[in-house]
Design a protein around this motif. Sequence first.
Motif, PDB file in Angstrom:
ATOM      1  N   GLY A 117      -5.269   1.654  13.413  1.00  0.00           N
ATOM      2  CA  GLY A 117      -4.189   0.442  12.627  1.00  0.00           C
ATOM      3  C   GLY A 117      -4.593   0.484  11.068  1.00  0.00           C
ATOM      4  O   GLY A 117      -5.521   1.296  10.753  1.00  0.00           O
ATOM      5  N   SER A 118      -3.848  -0.406  10.254  1.00  0.00           N
ATOM      6  CA  SER A 118      -4.025  -0.189   9.124  1.00  0.00           C
ATOM      7  C   SER A 118      -5.457  -0.641   8.610  1.00  0.00           C
ATOM      8  O   SER A 118      -6.097  -0.346   7.381  1.00  0.00           O
ATOM      9  CB  SER A 118      -3.142  -1.391   8.386  1.00  0.00           C
ATOM     10  N   GLN A 119      -6.302  -1.713   9.190  1.00  0.00           N
ATOM     11  CA  GLN A 119      -7.711  -1.621   8.891  1.00  0.00           C
ATOM     12  C   GLN A 119      -8.633  -1.110   9.636  1.00  0.00           C
ATOM     13  O   GLN A 119      -9.751  -1.494   9.984  1.00  0.00           O
ATOM     14  CB  GLN A 119      -7.654  -3.415   9.057  1.00  0.00           C
ATOM     15  N   ASN A 137      -6.293  -6.692   4.525  1.00  0.00           N
ATOM     16  CA  ASN A 137      -4.741  -6.732   4.765  1.00  0.00           C
ATOM     17  C   ASN A 137      -4.462  -6.091   6.032  1.00  0.00           C
ATOM     18  O   ASN A 137      -4.661  -4.990   6.323  1.00  0.00           O
ATOM     19  CB  ASN A 137      -4.238  -5.740   3.530  1.00  0.00           C
ATOM     20  N   GLY A 138      -3.662  -6.812   6.663  1.00  0.00           N
ATOM     21  CA  GLY A 138      -3.065  -6.170   8.062  1.00  0.00           C
ATOM     22  C   GLY A 138      -3.791  -6.988   9.254  1.00  0.00           C
ATOM     23  O   GLY A 138      -3.445  -6.847  10.512  1.00  0.00           O
TER      24      GLY A 138
END
Length: 344
Positions: free
Chosen positions: A220-222, A319-320
Motif C-alpha cells: 500500500g501507500s505507506q 500519509n495514508g
Amino acid sequence: MQMVPTQRLICFGSATACLLRTTTLLAQNSIPTTLAPASTPAHQIFDLSIFVVAITGGIFLVVGGLLAVVLFRFRARKTDPAGEPAQIYGSTQIELAWTVIPVLIVVVLFLTTARIIFAIQDAPKPKTALDVTVIGHQFWWEFRYPKYGVITANELHIPVSSAGAQEAAFLKLTSADVNHSFWVPRLAGKTDLIANHVNSMWMDPQTPGLYLGQCAQFCGSQHALMLLRVYVDTPGQFAAWIKNQQQPALQDPAVAAGRRDFEAQACMNCHTISGTSATGRFGPDLTHLMSRTTLASGAMNNTPTNLRQWIKSPDTFKNGALMPAMQLSDKQLDEVTAYLETLK
C-alpha cells in the motif's frame, strides 16, 4: 576538466568520511544488510550467496576472457586477403561442452539451494524456543508472545543465543489484511505474511543489539514506512522486558483528564490499554507505548512532540495511515499526550 589538488583532497576526504560513516553504521547494526549475518539462517543464506557469486563470477571471467582472446586474435588486419574469410562450421566437441557444462552448473546450484532451503525450513525446534506470533497490518506490526501473555507492536524483543545458552525465536507469520513480508536481513531471509495462512521462520542471533528490517512486499501507500526493529536482548534484559510488559498500565491520577479524553473518543475502539475500558484490536496495543523507541512503525522517534503531532494529524508523518485525525482541541491533545506518556 582536470581537478586541482585541493578539489582532489576534498573529494577524497568526502569519500573517506562516507566510508567511515558506513562502517560505523554497520558496526552499530544500523544498516539492514545481508553481508553481516548474525544468526544461523542468515549465515547459511550468506554462504550460499558467496558460492553462487563465485560460480557466476568464474563464468563471467571465462566467457569474458574467451571473448577478449577471440576479438584480439581474429581482428581484421591490413594484410588479410580481400573477400570473405575462411568459414568454420561448428565443432561437436565444443557444442557438447557448452551444453553439458551449463547443465551441470545449474544442477549444482539447484541442489545447493534446495539443501539450504530444507536445512532452514526443517530445523528442529528446541523445547526452550521462544514462540512469537507476528501479524502484519497496514502499516504496522503486531507481536504476540503466547507463553507470557504479552502483546506489543513494531519492536520485537528476543533473547540472544550463545554457546552456553542456546536460544531460538520461532515466528508464526500471518496478515490481518493484504500480503506483507517480514525481512530482517542480518537475521533471516524474508518470509511472506498472507491472510488466513500461517508461514513460519526462525532466528537465533548470537550478538545482542538492534537489527533493522522492513516489510519487503508492497502493501500500500505507506509500504516504505512499515519498518521493523528487532532488539536482541541478553537473558537478563529480556526477562526484565517481559516482566515490564506483563504489568498493567500505570493509572496516574495526575493525568486522569487525559485518560477520560482517551476513553471518550474513538481511540478506545481501535487500541488496547490494559486495566482500562480500551480493548480495541484494530490498532497497536498502547499499554506500554513509551517503552518503544519509535512511533508509527519506525516512522519517527517516540518523543512527546512527535506523539502529540501524530495524535493531531497522522498524515503529517504517514500519509495514508488508517488512523484518522481525531479533531481534538489543543487542551485535549495536551491531556491525551500527557496520559500516553505515562504508559511505560
